[in-house]
Design an enzyme around this catalytic site. Structure first.
Site, mmCIF file in Angstrom:
data_model
loop_
_atom_site.group_PDB
_atom_site.id
_atom_site.type_symbol
_atom_site.label_atom_id
_atom_site.label_comp_id
_atom_site.label_asym_id
_atom_site.label_seq_id
_atom_site.Cartn_x
_atom_site.Cartn_y
_atom_site.Cartn_z
ATOM 1 N N TRP A 1 59.227 29.944 62.054
ATOM 2 C CA TRP A 1 58.188 30.502 61.143
ATOM 3 C C TRP A 1 57.638 29.335 60.325
ATOM 4 O O TRP A 1 58.332 28.397 59.943
ATOM 5 C CB TRP A 1 58.744 31.391 60.252
ATOM 6 C CG TRP A 1 58.102 32.122 59.049
ATOM 7 C CD1 TRP A 1 56.940 32.498 59.288
ATOM 8 C CD2 TRP A 1 58.497 32.218 57.758
ATOM 9 N NE1 TRP A 1 56.823 33.024 57.845
ATOM 10 C CE2 TRP A 1 57.548 33.028 57.125
ATOM 11 C CE3 TRP A 1 59.953 31.773 57.101
ATOM 12 C CZ2 TRP A 1 57.802 33.237 55.706
ATOM 13 C CZ3 TRP A 1 59.829 32.301 55.778
ATOM 14 C CH2 TRP A 1 58.963 32.874 55.285
ATOM 15 N N ASP B 1 68.248 33.440 60.019
ATOM 16 C CA ASP B 1 67.026 34.059 59.124
ATOM 17 C C ASP B 1 66.932 35.601 59.766
ATOM 18 O O ASP B 1 66.503 35.531 60.915
ATOM 19 C CB ASP B 1 65.886 33.386 58.880
ATOM 20 C CG ASP B 1 64.774 33.614 58.319
ATOM 21 O OD1 ASP B 1 65.105 34.588 57.729
ATOM 22 O OD2 ASP B 1 63.670 33.136 58.115
ATOM 23 N N LYS C 1 60.265 44.187 56.047
ATOM 24 C CA LYS C 1 59.516 44.837 57.380
ATOM 25 C C LYS C 1 60.214 46.151 57.922
ATOM 26 O O LYS C 1 59.580 46.971 58.160
ATOM 27 C CB LYS C 1 59.536 43.644 58.576
ATOM 28 C CG LYS C 1 58.621 42.650 58.668
ATOM 29 C CD LYS C 1 59.004 41.372 57.458
ATOM 30 C CE LYS C 1 58.167 40.241 57.604
ATOM 31 N NZ LYS C 1 58.611 39.141 56.983
#
Length: 458
Positions: A151, A232, A268
């Site tokens: 990311w 993560d 999300k």
């Protein structure tokens, strides 16, 4: 008296405009975040049929953001609550406890023995930032290893904490899968006791995850090298549709006795992007160590932002702690993941049906929110310029932006820009598609002819 004294000494109490000091003339614009840049370009496009495949949040089959029913029910439960300072601590503690159960296991011994330190955080970004500061404070000479790619914001987060970063091999651009042997070599060759950031499921941006057996090999080598794994967890549930299954990598490391750090986001998988709810947890040797580490994490977060807003924390706490609402959430996670899996299959089938000479198997091999398409920067630019389809320059497609209505158009546009023989591109099939000469006429310009042959009635 004091002013007149300054004047007598010849010292002016005012500054002329020509001599006035400018504090911020040396500040230049920051580089745009690549994901935000996609959104900006999309919003600036006046074409009514534009498609945003850059956003990393869930959309339904109409391309709309979703408020999950579990969130509505949690809202109803907490709506009449009078939030007080005395209750906020209890709610925050509940969030941490339920988050730990979700990722480490409901019946995990470390939960029962309180062998973890955790605090609420401003989504996964905030959790990563606090841990980066914690790492710098207690291992000031350490480095963080990121998978290549990762990311885009990871480097910003650890960079702002002044933690240098390096990369380890991860993605294989030819196979569009995992570069496993090179990954293992990098783990082996890193200095003993290094920090590694890992994506336990639905890797962002590639959608490529190790198998369970590969995770076991990685865990075993980490144990030999005494590396610290920091996970993560931004998309738990989106890889398989099962939050327990998507926690398997972390459970493998847990079984092998690792110390673990974990950043969790509920942006999300609960559709709470604007609420910024997350959790940071670190496994500890015992309760005494947990108390010490938690105090340090709280000190870091207090200096940054104090504490996160209570409403989002209350929603997540209620969803995870109420058996009926949690059961509903798990069903809704499955629905979201299934829709994305269906769009993967449909997009691949559409490309193959068009006779594309390229291998699109990776679309369905990869998992989670994103497909690492293999499109080049030039092809991505062409998609935006000629077809009003937007994604990041590395070719990452947010599969949540693909819908039943636009999937054929997306496939035809991708086929158009990737076709090796430019004379046998998509227009060979023009008769099969709806003619529409007026759509996007102001922005398609010279591409009106191409627009006529493509079904843009999305």
């Amino acid at each position: 008296m004091i002013i007149s004294r300054f004047i007598r000494r010849g010292i002016s109490t005012s500054t002329s405009p020509t001599r006035r000091r400018s504090w911020w003339d040396h500040v230049t614009p920051a580089l745009k975040d690549p994901i935000n840049a996609v959104t900006d370009a999309f919003l600036a496009d006046s074409c009514p049929y534009k498609i945003n495949l850059g956003v990393g949040a869930y959309r339904d089959d109409e391309g709309k953001p979703v408020v999950l029913q579990c969130v509505r029910e949690a809202e109803g439960k907490i709506g009449a609550t009078n939030f007080q300072e005395s209750t906020s601590t209890a709610i925050s503690s509940k969030l941490v406890e339920e988050s730990a159960k979700l990722i480490y296991g409901e019946d995990s011994d470390l939960i029962k023995e309180r062998r973890f330190a955790g605090i609420p955080a401003l989504s996964g970004t905030g959790a990563c930032r606090i841990f980066a500061e914690f790492q710098k404070r207690f291992y000031p000479d350490s480095t963080i290893y990121f998978p290549d790619p990762t990311w885009s914001n990871h480097r910003n987060i650890w960079g702002d904490a002044h933690v240098p970063d390096r990369t380890f091999h991860y993605y294989h651009p030819d196979s569009k899968g995992l570069k496993f042997m090179a990954l293992m070599d990098d783990v082996k060759n890193a200095p003993d006791g290094s920090f590694f950031l890992l994506h336990p499921c639905a890797h962002n941006p590639t959608g490529v995850d190790p198998t369970d057996e590969q995770w076991r090999e990685i865990s075993s080598l980490f144990k030999v090298k005494n590396h610290f794994p920091f996970f993560d967890v931004a998309y738990q549930g989106f890889a398989s549709g099962d939050v327990e299954r998507d926690a398997q990598a972390i459970r493998i490391f847990l079984e092998d006795g690792h110390s673990i750090g974990c950043a969790q986001s509920f942006a999300k998988n609960m559709g709470l992007y604007g609420h910024r709810v997350g959790c940071l947890s670190i496994l500890c040797n015992d309760k005494i160590q947990a108390v010490a580490i938690k105090s340090q994490l709280k000190q870091i977060s207090n200096a940054m932002y104090g504490s996160p807003p209570i409403h989002g924390i209350s929603l997540v706490s209620k969803i995870l702690s109420n058996p009926d609402i949690k059961a509903l959430w798990l069903k809704e996670v499955k629905v979201m993941a299934t829709r994305i899996q269906r769009m993967r299959a449909t997009l691949r089938e559409a490309l193959e049906r068009l006779g594309s000479p390229l291998n699109w198997q990776h679309i369905t091999n990869q998992v989670g929110m994103f497909c690492f398409s293999g499109l080049t920067r030039a092809e991505v630019d062409q998609l935006a310029k000629e077809f009003h389809i937007y994604m990041t320059h590395d070719g990452r497609i947010s599969m949540a932006g693909v819908t039943t209505k636009n999937v054929d158009y997306v496939a035809r546009a991708i086929h158009e820009v990737t076709a090796s023989d430019r004379d046998t591109k998509i227009l060979h099939n023009i008769g099969a598609y709806k003619v529409n000469t007026d759509i996007c006429s102001t922005s398609l310009g010279t591409n009106k002819t191409r627009a006529r042959g493509m079904n843009l009635a999305l």
